[in-house]
Scaffold this motif. Structure first.
Motif, PDB file in Angstrom:
ATOM      1  N   THR A 198       1.567  18.531  -7.628  1.00 20.47           N
ATOM      2  CA  THR A 198       2.039  18.153  -8.960  1.00 20.47           C
ATOM      3  C   THR A 198       0.896  18.247  -9.964  1.00 20.47           C
ATOM      4  N   GLN A 199       1.241  18.644 -11.188  1.00 20.36           N
ATOM      5  CA  GLN A 199       0.234  18.845 -12.226  1.00 20.36           C
ATOM      6  C   GLN A 199       0.107  17.665 -13.176  1.00 20.36           C
ATOM      7  N   SER A 200       0.944  16.660 -13.000  1.00 19.88           N
ATOM      8  CA  SER A 200       0.885  15.491 -13.871  1.00 19.88           C
ATOM      9  C   SER A 200       1.527  14.307 -13.174  1.00 19.88           C
ATOM     10  N   ASP A 201       1.229  13.116 -13.683  1.00 18.08           N
ATOM     11  CA  ASP A 201       1.872  11.914 -13.151  1.00 18.08           C
ATOM     12  C   ASP A 201       3.381  11.984 -13.364  1.00 18.08           C
ATOM     13  N   ALA A 202       3.803  12.566 -14.472  1.00 22.25           N
ATOM     14  CA  ALA A 202       5.231  12.656 -14.775  1.00 22.25           C
ATOM     15  C   ALA A 202       5.958  13.500 -13.730  1.00 22.25           C
ATOM     16  N   GLU A 203       5.340  14.592 -13.267  1.00 25.31           N
ATOM     17  CA  GLU A 203       5.979  15.408 -12.240  1.00 25.31           C
ATOM     18  C   GLU A 203       6.130  14.628 -10.943  1.00 25.31           C
TER      19      GLU A 203
END
Length: 371
Positions: A198-203
């Motif tokens: 994942t590239q972000s916490d949101a993902e």
């Protein structure tokens, strides 16, 4: 036979692995927390009150490494906090890593009887584990404030914590380089490989919300042997037997490694989990239909929005998953599915703009075309 002492290098490697794994588990737990808390209403009666912390004792470590690794990671006989979820009741009360837990509602935390201590060497029963788990559950049961006595730097402190109501789901990071995502009853399993992808916490939060969508939808509950998302059924069953503690079992088994206590850190347990997962996927893959996946997508869009997560950023993960990964095969991002996600985002934004409650429509028809 007494366990073979670890070499200094094995201890050093084990400590590094432990710190990295526990840090990731704490990070994921923190990201999952707002999704579980803000959507407790949608989980209805399947909720629980939580303080937002995880603890352990030296008895939770495999017997092969307790003497050498325990002191190196500041873990002893008295239960100590492994991590605190940011924004949780424990966090707001000022608790932090390595605080020692002494009492709950003025009831002193004690070890289980001698018989339990003896069983810990044979049956995997750990002193403190069952006892403290039960009194914490009892203290949190009604959601009333909890008095927690803890020790920091030799000073005893009493704090009052207000438990938070949340969906009764736990999120566990398994130390596996593959990219898989699965659920088993009230537990969501994320592989370390998928977390790192994942590239972000949101993902990462999108992955948790998707599985929570299955949980809320009741997918797979008719067959307890099946995984909600398909696959990893046998692995989950194996983990329950092999790993010493569910929520942090992969960390400890990583320290233990094979019977030689550390050569590959995780090799022994991961091999067992993967072997079980391969068999389990054949049992559970039928549980999650294309319709279930799209329904989970729809519900998860609401779950993310209610938790304040950026939808555009979070839901990119489904389009990015590499096709050869286990997660992509179980959660194929077809054109129809991606279109379904876009429609869900639009629906959420329309409700938000008109100040309508963000409640999923249970009667919404979801097309399974092109799946």
């Amino acid at each position: 036979m007494p366990p073979t002492p670890l070499t200094p290098q094995q201890v050093q490697d084990s400590v590094a692995f432990f710190e990295d794994s526990s840090s990731m588990q704490g990070h994921v737990a923190t990201l999952a927390s707002p999704i579980l808390v803000m959507n407790a209403e949608l989980c209805k009666e399947r909720t629980v009150y939580s303080l937002g912390l995880e603890w352990l004792t030296i008895n939770d470590l495999p017997i092969e490494v307790r003497k050498d690794v325990g002191p190196a990671v500041n873990v002893g006989e008295i239960p100590s906090i492994l991590y605190v979820e940011k924004g949780s009741a424990a966090d707001r009360a000022g608790l932090r890593r390595n605080d020692l837990l002494l009492a709950v509602n003025d009831v002193s935390i004690k070890e289980d009887p001698l018989q339990t201590r003896l069983q810990s060497h044979v049956m995997g029963v750990r002193p403190y584990r069952r006892y403290l788990t039960e009194i914490l559950a009892l203290a949190n049961e009604e959601g009333n404030p909890v008095r927690l006595t803890y020790r920091r730097g030799g000073v005893d402190i009493v704090a009052t914590l207000q438990p938070q109501k949340r969906c009764n789901v736990r999120v566990i990071v398994t130390e596996d380089a593959g990219k898989f995502l699965a659920s088993d009853g009230g537990t969501i399993y994320l592989s370390r490989g998928l977390c790192d992808f994942t590239q972000s916490d949101a993902e990462l939060q999108a992955l948790v919300a998707h599985q929570l969508g299955h949980f809320i939808g009741g997918h797979g509950t008719k067959d307890a042997s099946g995984s909600i998302a398909g696959g990893v059924v046998g692995g989950v069953a194996t983990a329950a037997v092999v790993l010493p503690v569910a929520i942090i079992g992969t960390i400890f088994s990583g320290i233990a490694g094979e019977s030689e206590a550390a050569e590959g850190l995780m090799e022994g347990s991961v091999a067992l989990i993967k072997g079980g997962a391969a068999a389990g996927s054949k049992i559970g893959s039928w549980v999650a239909t294309a319709g279930h996946e799209m329904e989970a997508d729809y519900v998860s869009t609401y779950l993310l929005a209610r938790a304040g997560v950026d939808l555009d950023e979070a839901l990119l993960v489904w389009d990015r998953l590499p096709s050869e990964s286990d997660a992509a095969q179980k959660h194929h991002a077809s054109d129809a599915r991606l279109e379904n996600i876009e429609k869900a985002i639009e629906e959420v934004r329309t409700k938000r703009d008109s100040n309508e409650p963000l409640i999923p429509n249970p009667n919404r028809e979801i097309s399974e075309s092109n799946e």
